[in-house]
Design a protein around this motif. Structure first.
Motif, PDB file in Angstrom:
ATOM      1  N   LEU A 111     -49.460 -41.501 -54.199  1.00 49.16           N
ATOM      2  CA  LEU A 111     -48.578 -41.201 -53.072  1.00 49.16           C
ATOM      3  C   LEU A 111     -49.293 -40.163 -52.226  1.00 49.16           C
ATOM      4  CD1 LEU A 111     -45.842 -41.575 -51.655  1.00 49.16           C
ATOM      5  CD2 LEU A 111     -44.926 -39.761 -53.112  1.00 49.16           C
ATOM      6  N   ASN A 112     -49.784 -40.567 -51.071  1.00 46.47           N
ATOM      7  CA  ASN A 112     -50.665 -39.730 -50.271  1.00 46.47           C
ATOM      8  C   ASN A 112     -50.026 -39.338 -48.954  1.00 46.47           C
ATOM      9  OD1 ASN A 112     -52.844 -39.959 -52.160  1.00 46.47           O
ATOM     10  ND2 ASN A 112     -53.289 -41.991 -51.325  1.00 46.47           N
ATOM     11  N   LEU A 113     -50.456 -38.200 -48.465  1.00 50.05           N
ATOM     12  CA  LEU A 113     -50.120 -37.745 -47.118  1.00 50.05           C
ATOM     13  C   LEU A 113     -51.301 -38.072 -46.216  1.00 50.05           C
ATOM     14  CD1 LEU A 113     -48.254 -36.142 -45.167  1.00 50.05           C
ATOM     15  CD2 LEU A 113     -49.507 -34.091 -45.871  1.00 50.05           C
ATOM     16  N   TYR A 114     -51.062 -38.885 -45.198  1.00 52.35           N
ATOM     17  CA  TYR A 114     -52.121 -39.335 -44.299  1.00 52.35           C
ATOM     18  C   TYR A 114     -51.968 -38.692 -42.929  1.00 52.35           C
ATOM     19  CZ  TYR A 114     -53.043 -43.060 -47.696  1.00 52.35           C
ATOM     20  OH  TYR A 114     -53.354 -43.763 -48.821  1.00 52.35           O
TER      21      TYR A 114
ATOM     22  N   ARG B  63     -52.899 -39.544 -38.947  1.00 52.04           N
ATOM     23  CA  ARG B  63     -53.308 -40.622 -38.054  1.00 52.04           C
ATOM     24  C   ARG B  63     -54.526 -40.185 -37.246  1.00 52.04           C
ATOM     25  NH1 ARG B  63     -47.602 -40.959 -37.844  1.00 52.04           N
ATOM     26  NH2 ARG B  63     -46.821 -42.996 -38.501  1.00 52.04           N
ATOM     27  N   GLY B  64     -55.471 -41.091 -37.172  1.00 50.47           N
ATOM     28  CA  GLY B  64     -56.677 -40.810 -36.401  1.00 50.47           C
ATOM     29  C   GLY B  64     -56.780 -41.723 -35.192  1.00 50.47           C
ATOM     30  N   GLU B  65     -57.935 -41.708 -34.583  1.00 52.99           N
ATOM     31  CA  GLU B  65     -58.157 -42.562 -33.422  1.00 52.99           C
ATOM     32  C   GLU B  65     -58.308 -44.013 -33.862  1.00 52.99           C
ATOM     33  OE1 GLU B  65     -61.537 -41.065 -31.427  1.00 52.99           O
ATOM     34  OE2 GLU B  65     -60.607 -39.123 -30.913  1.00 52.99           O
TER      35      GLU B  65
ATOM     36  N   ASN C  80     -40.574 -39.033 -45.618  1.00 58.94           N
ATOM     37  CA  ASN C  80     -41.014 -38.729 -44.257  1.00 58.94           C
ATOM     38  C   ASN C  80     -39.934 -38.014 -43.466  1.00 58.94           C
ATOM     39  OD1 ASN C  80     -43.802 -39.807 -43.774  1.00 58.94           O
ATOM     40  ND2 ASN C  80     -42.872 -41.692 -44.505  1.00 58.94           N
ATOM     41  N   ALA C  81     -38.677 -38.431 -43.663  1.00 58.86           N
ATOM     42  CA  ALA C  81     -37.581 -37.817 -42.914  1.00 58.86           C
ATOM     43  C   ALA C  81     -37.274 -36.407 -43.399  1.00 58.86           C
ATOM     44  CB  ALA C  81     -36.332 -38.695 -43.020  1.00 58.86           C
ATOM     45  N   ALA C  82     -37.401 -36.168 -44.716  1.00 58.52           N
ATOM     46  CA  ALA C  82     -36.996 -34.879 -45.274  1.00 58.52           C
ATOM     47  C   ALA C  82     -38.115 -33.851 -45.295  1.00 58.52           C
ATOM     48  CB  ALA C  82     -36.440 -35.071 -46.690  1.00 58.52           C
TER      49      ALA C  82
ATOM     50  N   ARG D 240     -45.521 -37.304 -35.824  1.00 59.39           N
ATOM     51  CA  ARG D 240     -46.370 -37.957 -34.823  1.00 59.39           C
ATOM     52  C   ARG D 240     -47.798 -38.116 -35.317  1.00 59.39           C
ATOM     53  NH1 ARG D 240     -44.495 -34.545 -29.403  1.00 59.39           N
ATOM     54  NH2 ARG D 240     -42.274 -35.154 -29.453  1.00 59.39           N
ATOM     55  N   THR D 241     -48.221 -37.235 -36.198  1.00 60.47           N
ATOM     56  CA  THR D 241     -49.609 -37.277 -36.683  1.00 60.47           C
ATOM     57  C   THR D 241     -49.719 -37.456 -38.191  1.00 60.47           C
ATOM     58  OG1 THR D 241     -49.618 -34.855 -36.804  1.00 60.47           O
ATOM     59  CG2 THR D 241     -50.433 -35.862 -34.766  1.00 60.47           C
ATOM     60  N   LEU D 242     -48.649 -37.196 -38.948  1.00 64.39           N
ATOM     61  CA  LEU D 242     -48.688 -37.281 -40.400  1.00 64.39           C
ATOM     62  C   LEU D 242     -47.676 -38.306 -40.900  1.00 64.39           C
ATOM     63  CD1 LEU D 242     -48.820 -33.463 -41.284  1.00 64.39           C
ATOM     64  CD2 LEU D 242     -50.752 -35.059 -41.250  1.00 64.39           C
ATOM     65  N   PHE D 243     -47.959 -38.932 -42.017  1.00 70.14           N
ATOM     66  CA  PHE D 243     -46.999 -39.830 -42.647  1.00 70.14           C
ATOM     67  C   PHE D 243     -47.329 -39.936 -44.128  1.00 70.14           C
ATOM     68  CE2 PHE D 243     -50.497 -42.510 -41.393  1.00 70.14           C
ATOM     69  CZ  PHE D 243     -50.637 -43.440 -42.402  1.00 70.14           C
TER      70      PHE D 243
END
Length: 407
Positions: free
Chosen positions: A64-67, A69-71, A324-326, A334-337
């Protein structure tokens, strides 16, 4: 609410209508069957325990990873964020990520709700999660529409937490729109039947599977003789659990069995059908939980894939969206998920995994280094190259046939 509170929209810690899980358990899990559906007893059934273990342990074992977002729609692991360590390594100083996530999924499948207190640092970043047992939590809806959580531990200490301080997972939203409903409560009639059958099997085992019966005398007996005959027979049959002697009934006495045997009542077949129903409730294929009556090599392989597609993937998406919501602010989202890496479920099948790598490599969407990263291997020089099949070109750019058009 006072005038100033109405202006500033302050949340008040006043008495609000509550959804007490213990009260819901007492009132909502009753069934028309003979057995009272207690979630602890119901989840202790062999098939139910196997289903819960399969789902919780497989999801907890998945990365279970925290990513970030890149280009060009790319992604990289946000290992520098404190939340990454809480999800991937240690949920809190006393609990590993596997143990914490397993506890949350088990709570979700048995109680319909799972809770964890969110711990943050001075910058507002999530640093740890502390799971809370569902029976220790009471949820209230405030006048503002937000939720308030009251946790009462086993020593009677109460702590009040607001919506931003709690991770709340729900199996399925109930009629109140706040609490989740457990699969045990949704299918309580099926679990009531299973518990009744289990109780009956225990009773029969306690009597060494002896059937009930009647002694038929050819002539009327007085009360003393009747009681004496019953006492002697009861002492011979029920005096010891292991009865191996023979009974001699003289004087024209006949023994008539009154109850059916398990075979005559098709009791074992009925229990098998109930076990199948419990597996269906959790969307777990039968062979995965050890029901192999109709198992073949082909359907076992197919049901293993069905476990991922029909069971684990929807549950993973449910957990991901709640996390993600909590755990992420609207700006951070906007940049992390947060996302599970379900590709880890293929690690047990090396042939299928390497075949997938081959297809991705030959068709140009995987590079050698990307494949090596999936196998936890270091990068190599020149491993960033992508292949392109020679027989594939863009539509409209196909070169003209040298011999001209076919006439």
């Amino acid at each position: 609410m006072s005038f100033l509170n109405r202006i500033f929209g302050r949340e008040q810690r006043s008495t609000i209508t509550t959804s007490d899980p213990a009260l819901a358990e007492f009132l909502g899990h009753r069934a028309t069957g003979a057995a009272f559906v207690d979630p602890n007893r119901a989840s202790g059934l062999a098939v139910a325990q196997a289903c819960i273990s399969v789902i919780s342990q497989n999801l907890a074992a998945m990365p279970l990873n925290l990513y970030q977002r890149g280009e060009d729609s790319g992604r990289t692991r946000a290992t520098s964020q404190p939340l990454y360590g809480a999800l991937h390594d240690m949920m809190n100083p006393q609990l590993t990520a596997f143990e914490g996530r397993e506890f949350l999924i088990v709570s979700l499948l048995t109680a319909g709700n799972a809770y964890a207190r969110i711990d943050t640092n001075g910058r507002g970043q999530v640093t740890a999660l502390y799971p809370i047992h569902p029976l220790e939590m009471t949820v209230e809806r405030l006048d503002s529409g937000r939720l308030r959580y009251t946790a009462t531990n086993t020593r009677g200490q109460r702590s009040v937490l607001l919506q931003d301080e709690i991770l709340h997972l729900r199996y399925r939203i109930g009629p109140d729109g706040v609490m989740g409903v457990s699969p045990i409560q949704l299918a309580r009639e099926t679990f009531s039947l299973a518990l009744t059958q289990q109780d009956q099997a225990c009773k029969q085992a306690g009597r060494s599977f002896r059937t009930e019966g009647a002694l038929v005398f050819p002539n009327p007996l007085s009360g003393d003789k009747k009681e004496s005959a019953l006492d002697k027979l009861r002492d011979r049959i029920e005096g010891q659990v292991e009865t191996s002697g023979l009974l001699v009934l003289d004087g024209g006495i006949d023994y008539k069995p009154l109850s059916l045997s398990s075979k005559d009542a098709e009791f074992l077949e009925s229990r098998k059908l109930t076990n199948m129903d419990i597996a269906r409730i959790f969307s777990v294929p039968p062979t995965v939980v050890g029901i192999t009556d109709n198992a073949t090599y082909s359907n076992v392989d197919g049901e293993s894939r069905a476990l991922v597609v029909r069971c684990l993937a929807p549950m993973a998406k449910r957990v991901e969206q709640s996390l993600n919501a909590a755990l992420l602010t609207p700006q951070s989202r906007r940049t992390l998920f947060i996302e599970h890496d379900l590709a880890g479920l293929m690690r047990g099948d090396m042939k299928a995994r390497y075949e997938a790598y081959r297809v991705g490599r030959e068709w140009g969407w995987l590079s050698p280094n990307e494949i090596r990263q999936m196998e936890n291997l270091p990068n190599i020089d020149g491993g960033e190259e992508y292949l392109s099949p020679l027989n594939m070109t863009e539509l409209g750019n196909r070169p003209a046939f040298e011999g001209g058009e076919d006439g």
